[in-house]
Design an enzyme around this catalytic site. Structure first.
Site, PDB file in Angstrom:
ATOM      1  N   ASN A 113      44.058  49.607  46.184  1.00 40.05           N
ATOM      2  CA  ASN A 113      43.809  48.456  46.704  1.00 40.05           C
ATOM      3  C   ASN A 113      44.567  47.990  47.939  1.00 40.05           C
ATOM      4  O   ASN A 113      45.783  48.156  47.974  1.00 40.05           O
ATOM      5  CB  ASN A 113      44.568  47.432  45.430  1.00 40.05           C
ATOM      6  CG  ASN A 113      44.337  46.006  45.843  1.00 40.05           C
ATOM      7  OD1 ASN A 113      43.614  45.429  46.701  1.00 40.05           O
ATOM      8  ND2 ASN A 113      45.105  45.101  45.043  1.00 40.05           N
ATOM      9  N   TRP A 114      43.757  48.017  48.996  1.00 43.02           N
ATOM     10  CA  TRP A 114      44.292  47.994  50.432  1.00 43.02           C
ATOM     11  C   TRP A 114      44.933  46.503  50.715  1.00 43.02           C
ATOM     12  O   TRP A 114      45.311  46.373  51.824  1.00 43.02           O
ATOM     13  CB  TRP A 114      43.276  48.506  51.381  1.00 43.02           C
ATOM     14  CG  TRP A 114      42.918  49.776  51.223  1.00 43.02           C
ATOM     15  CD1 TRP A 114      43.182  50.812  50.313  1.00 43.02           C
ATOM     16  CD2 TRP A 114      41.792  50.508  52.127  1.00 43.02           C
ATOM     17  NE1 TRP A 114      42.578  51.916  50.440  1.00 43.02           N
ATOM     18  CE2 TRP A 114      41.523  51.813  51.496  1.00 43.02           C
ATOM     19  CE3 TRP A 114      40.918  49.980  52.938  1.00 43.02           C
ATOM     20  CZ2 TRP A 114      40.628  52.837  51.847  1.00 43.02           C
ATOM     21  CZ3 TRP A 114      39.945  50.962  53.690  1.00 43.02           C
ATOM     22  CH2 TRP A 114      39.903  52.365  52.947  1.00 43.02           C
ATOM     23  N   LYS A 115      44.674  45.619  50.113  1.00 44.28           N
ATOM     24  CA  LYS A 115      45.233  44.327  50.140  1.00 44.28           C
ATOM     25  C   LYS A 115      44.747  43.809  51.839  1.00 44.28           C
ATOM     26  O   LYS A 115      43.653  44.278  52.273  1.00 44.28           O
ATOM     27  CB  LYS A 115      46.678  44.173  50.057  1.00 44.28           C
ATOM     28  CG  LYS A 115      46.764  44.432  48.459  1.00 44.28           C
ATOM     29  CD  LYS A 115      48.460  44.095  48.185  1.00 44.28           C
ATOM     30  CE  LYS A 115      48.609  44.820  46.867  1.00 44.28           C
ATOM     31  NZ  LYS A 115      49.854  44.403  46.321  1.00 44.28           N
ATOM     32  N   HIS A 119      44.351  39.266  40.053  1.00 45.76           N
ATOM     33  CA  HIS A 119      45.443  39.821  40.497  1.00 45.76           C
ATOM     34  C   HIS A 119      46.819  38.819  40.589  1.00 45.76           C
ATOM     35  O   HIS A 119      46.288  37.803  41.179  1.00 45.76           O
ATOM     36  CB  HIS A 119      45.084  40.451  41.878  1.00 45.76           C
ATOM     37  CG  HIS A 119      46.061  41.310  42.387  1.00 45.76           C
ATOM     38  ND1 HIS A 119      47.139  41.293  43.164  1.00 45.76           N
ATOM     39  CD2 HIS A 119      46.336  42.776  42.175  1.00 45.76           C
ATOM     40  CE1 HIS A 119      48.009  42.289  43.210  1.00 45.76           C
ATOM     41  NE2 HIS A 119      47.352  43.375  42.905  1.00 45.76           N
ATOM     42  N   GLU A 132      48.812  38.520  43.009  1.00 44.53           N
ATOM     43  CA  GLU A 132      48.963  37.815  44.171  1.00 44.53           C
ATOM     44  C   GLU A 132      47.836  36.550  44.303  1.00 44.53           C
ATOM     45  O   GLU A 132      48.141  35.570  45.057  1.00 44.53           O
ATOM     46  CB  GLU A 132      48.806  38.934  45.286  1.00 44.53           C
ATOM     47  CG  GLU A 132      49.907  39.756  45.369  1.00 44.53           C
ATOM     48  CD  GLU A 132      49.844  40.918  46.105  1.00 44.53           C
ATOM     49  OE1 GLU A 132      48.689  41.287  46.987  1.00 44.53           O
ATOM     50  OE2 GLU A 132      50.555  42.011  45.839  1.00 44.53           O
ATOM     51  N   GLU A 145      49.572  45.033  34.998  1.00 39.75           N
ATOM     52  CA  GLU A 145      50.376  45.053  36.273  1.00 39.75           C
ATOM     53  C   GLU A 145      51.441  44.261  36.092  1.00 39.75           C
ATOM     54  O   GLU A 145      51.345  42.863  36.373  1.00 39.75           O
ATOM     55  CB  GLU A 145      49.613  44.900  37.533  1.00 39.75           C
ATOM     56  CG  GLU A 145      48.539  45.732  37.881  1.00 39.75           C
ATOM     57  CD  GLU A 145      48.171  45.511  39.298  1.00 39.75           C
ATOM     58  OE1 GLU A 145      47.946  46.637  39.639  1.00 39.75           O
ATOM     59  OE2 GLU A 145      47.794  44.474  39.801  1.00 39.75           O
ATOM     60  N   GLY A 193      54.810  46.219  44.241  1.00 43.18           N
ATOM     61  CA  GLY A 193      55.368  45.977  45.708  1.00 43.18           C
ATOM     62  C   GLY A 193      56.795  46.134  45.662  1.00 43.18           C
ATOM     63  O   GLY A 193      57.262  45.845  46.776  1.00 43.18           O
ATOM     64  N   SER A 239      53.952  49.862  41.845  1.00 42.46           N
ATOM     65  CA  SER A 239      54.528  50.758  42.369  1.00 42.46           C
ATOM     66  C   SER A 239      54.253  52.439  42.071  1.00 42.46           C
ATOM     67  O   SER A 239      54.990  53.378  41.816  1.00 42.46           O
ATOM     68  CB  SER A 239      56.098  50.664  42.260  1.00 42.46           C
ATOM     69  OG  SER A 239      56.383  49.379  42.856  1.00 42.46           O
ATOM     70  N   GLY A 265      48.514  49.823  45.027  1.00 47.05           N
ATOM     71  CA  GLY A 265      48.614  49.100  46.204  1.00 47.05           C
ATOM     72  C   GLY A 265      49.196  49.967  47.443  1.00 47.05           C
ATOM     73  O   GLY A 265      48.467  50.756  47.996  1.00 47.05           O
ATOM     74  N   GLY A 266      50.493  49.865  47.595  1.00 46.02           N
ATOM     75  CA  GLY A 266      50.987  50.489  49.153  1.00 46.02           C
ATOM     76  C   GLY A 266      50.744  52.059  49.158  1.00 46.02           C
ATOM     77  O   GLY A 266      50.444  52.319  50.172  1.00 46.02           O
TER      78      GLY A 266
END
Ligand code: PEP
Length: 266
Positions: free
Chosen positions: A6-8, A97, A99, A169, A175, A215, A236-237
């Site tokens: 997930n590149w956000k 999600h 966010e 999640e 994150g 994470s 994500g990251g």
């Protein structure tokens, strides 16, 4: 198992294309598609979907979108609908999600509407659920996740279940560098697969993949992929670098710590 990056809201177009081709070469050695139990997807920002999708053609890597609107079209400035995503080659969309729930006001009702819109447009979904730190500290994680799952998934048809993936999640792990312990993740995945989904699934329908997110990185993928009930990961990251995401996908591949599709609902 299913590994999704997930590149956000990151990367320029040039960087996105570079990362996508890096991912394709990383995972090509792992073998995707009909002959493998490994599935891989990437979710670039909206403006890059078409170009990245073109680059992914024939690679077996799924093009995933980060969100969609619940309506099909109309005066909803700046939004993107599920049919629009389908028309640029998207295969699946992430809904719910944390966010989006936190910054975009997506409550359970809106998440359900988005999920239905995506399925109606012929897309698959990745439904994200998870508890906050406060809810976990109060021992309410199973109740919170159960409520989110019931709101989104009650009454889906057999065909709709076949297009549905769940991602657990925990909000406190997204994150933050904090990962749920194998016990915490295992307990929730067991609860989802053993208790919540049997209430919701039509008779004879297999449990969908239940991914873990929060994470995930090369250093913890093998331990996470080995947890009972973990059917893959939403990353994500650590998905913003091809080698790192490639290592995570490898951890989800048969023999790489991950279980096969057939074993996911056992
Ligand atoms: C996510 O965005 O879904 C996520 C799990 O992010 P990270 O891997 O950076 O915690």
């Amino acid at each position: 198992m299913f590994a999704v990056g997930n590149w956000k809201m990151n990367l320029t177009l040039e960087e996105a294309l570079g990362l996508a081709s890096g991912v394709v070469s990383q995972v090509s050695e792992l073998g995707l598609g009909a002959e493998s139990t490994l599935q891989v997807g990437i979710a670039p920002p909206f403006p890059y979907l078409h170009a990245v999708g073109t680059l992914l053609e024939g690679s077996g890597v799924e093009l995933v979108a980060q969100d969609c609107h619940a309506e099909t079209k109309g005066a909803f400035m700046s939004w993107v609908s599920a049919p629009m995503l389908r028309s640029v080659g998207v295969r699946r969309v992430i809904v719910g999600h944390s966010e989006r729930r936190k910054h975009g006001g997506d409550d359970d009702t809106r998440v359900r509407a988005k999920l239905e819109a995506a399925l109606a447009a012929g897309l698959g979904v990745i439904l994200c659920v998870g508890e906050s730190l406060e809810e976990r500290e109060a021992g309410r994680q199973a109740e919170v996740v159960g409520t989110q799952l019931r709101a989104a998934l009650t009454g889906l048809s057999v065909e709709q279940w076949a297009e549905t993936v769940i991602a657990y999640e925990p909000l406190w792990a997204i994150g933050t560098g904090k990962t749920a312990s194998p016990e915490q993740a295992g307990e929730m995945h067991t609860q989802i697969i053993g208790q919540i989904l049997p209430e919701l699934l039509p008779a004879g329908v297999d449990a969908p993949f239940v991914l873990y997110g929060g994470s995930v990185k090369p250093a913890n993928i093998d331990a996470l992929a080995a947890i009972d009930g973990v059917g893959g990961v939403l990353v994500g990251g650590a998905s913003l670098e091809a080698n790192s995401f490639g290592r995570i996908a490898q951890g989800c591949a048969p023999g790489g710590g991950g279980v096969s599709n057939d074993a996911r609902s056992e």
